[in-house]
Design an enzyme around this catalytic site. Structure first.
Site, PDB file in Angstrom:
ATOM      1  N   VAL A   1       8.515  60.229  41.897  1.00  0.00           N
ATOM      2  CA  VAL A   1       9.417  61.222  42.491  1.00  0.00           C
ATOM      3  C   VAL A   1       8.609  62.443  42.945  1.00  0.00           C
ATOM      4  O   VAL A   1       8.797  62.970  44.053  1.00  0.00           O
ATOM      5  CB  VAL A   1      10.519  61.635  41.480  1.00  0.00           C
ATOM      6  CG1 VAL A   1      11.404  62.713  42.073  1.00  0.00           C
ATOM      7  CG2 VAL A   1      11.338  60.425  41.057  1.00  0.00           C
ATOM      8  N   CYS A   2       7.682  62.878  42.098  1.00  0.00           N
ATOM      9  CA  CYS A   2       6.843  64.044  42.428  1.00  0.00           C
ATOM     10  C   CYS A   2       6.041  63.793  43.704  1.00  0.00           C
ATOM     11  O   CYS A   2       5.861  64.701  44.530  1.00  0.00           O
ATOM     12  CB  CYS A   2       5.874  64.347  41.290  1.00  0.00           C
ATOM     13  SG  CYS A   2       6.678  64.719  39.739  1.00  0.00           S
ATOM     14  N   THR A   3       5.566  62.582  43.866  1.00  0.00           N
ATOM     15  CA  THR A   3       4.778  62.255  45.056  1.00  0.00           C
ATOM     16  C   THR A   3       5.620  62.454  46.317  1.00  0.00           C
ATOM     17  O   THR A   3       5.158  63.025  47.314  1.00  0.00           O
ATOM     18  CB  THR A   3       4.250  60.806  44.951  1.00  0.00           C
ATOM     19  OG1 THR A   3       3.391  60.731  43.810  1.00  0.00           O
ATOM     20  CG2 THR A   3       3.474  60.400  46.195  1.00  0.00           C
TER      21      THR A   3
END
Ligand code: BEZ
Length: 208
Positions: free
Chosen positions: A44-46
Site C-alpha cells: 500500500v505504501c508503495t
C-alpha cells in the site's frame, strides 16, 4: 498528547532522502503535505509514494511540498524509492524522513501502539506557511489514502483563506461556496458585490 488543528507543527531536525533538514526551514514560505506510512517495501505504501510523486505538478501548482516519513533508515528509503519508481512508473524526488528512532513519529503521535509499537500509521498533516497545522487525517495501515481528497482539501483551505469563506459538503473548485454566519449581510454585500443567495439567514451561498 495529540496535535490539533491550529497547533504549531513541531519543528525537528532529521535526515531525509534529500539530505538533512530542519523542518520549519524546509517548509519556508510554502505549504507542506507531511504524511507517514508504516514501512518501506510494503504494497500500500508503495502505491501511495508513487501517487504522491505522480502528482508533483499538482502539489507544486498549489505551493505545497510533499514530505513522507517512516521509521526506516535513509539507506532503506533510497533502495525502496528505486522500486517505487519502477513499479509506479514515476521519478520520486520529494524527501522521505528517516525516523528509525521514532522521534518525529512520536512527536506527531503517528505511533498508535494498538496497531504497532514501532511502525507509524497513515497520518496526514497539512501545514501552512505560518507552520500552523490546518488539517489532520489518520488512516489505518491497511487503507491507502485518497489523493483526490488531499488535493481537494488543500484547495478548500487555500480558497477559504483567500475569500474568507467556507466550503460545503463535497465541494470542488468552481462550486458555490458558503458565507460564514459570522459575516453580516451588510459586510457580505461589500465582500461579494456579485450578489449571494440566502436560503436561510445562516445558509448563504455565493459564486466566486
Ligand atoms: C502496506 O503498505 O501495504 C502495509 C503496511 C503495513 C501494514 C499493512 C499494509
Amino acid at each position: 498528547m495529540s496535535l490539533r488543528i491550529g497547533d504549531t507543527a513541531p519543528n525537528f531536525d532529521a535526515d531525509t532522502t534529500t539530505g538533512p533538514i530542519n523542518f520549519h526551514d524546509w517548509i519556508g514560505d510554502d505549504w507542506a503535505f507531511f504524511f507517514s506510512h508504516p514501512a518501506d517495501f510494503t504494497p500500500v505504501c508503495t502505491t501511495e509514494m508513487g501517487r504522491t510523486s505522480q502528482l508533483a505538478e499538482q502539489f507544486a501548482s498549489r505551493g505545497v511540498k510533499p514530505i513522507g516519513l517512516s521509521t526506516d533508515t535513509v539507506a532503506e528509503h533510497v533502495k525502496w524509492i528505486d522500486e517505487v519508481n519502477d513499479t509506479q512508473n514515476t521519478n520520486l524526488v520529494f524527501p522521505i524522513v528517516a525516523d528509525a528512532t521514532l522521534t518525529v513519529a512520536k512527536a506527531y503521535d503517528m505511533i498508535h501502539p494498538s496497531e504497532s509499537e514501532t511502525a507509524a500509521v497513515r497520518s496526514v498533516f497539512i501545514i501552512d506557511p505560518n507552520k500552523e497545522i490546518r488539517l489532520t487525517m489518520t488512516y489505518p495501515m491497511s487503507v491507502g489514502r485518497n489523493f483526490d481528497e488531499i488535493l481537494r482539501v488543500i484547495d478548500a483551505l487555500q480558497t477559504g483563506d483567500k475569500y474568507k469563506i467556507a466550503t460545503p459538503a463535497d465541494w470542488t473548485p468552481g462550486d458555490d461556496v458558503i458565507i460564514p454566519p459570522s459575516v453580516s449581510d451588510a459586510d457580505a454585500k461589500t465582500a461579494f458585490p456579485q450578489g449571494f443567495e440566502t436560503l436561510r439567514p445562516y445558509l448563504r451561498t455565493v459564486k466566486i
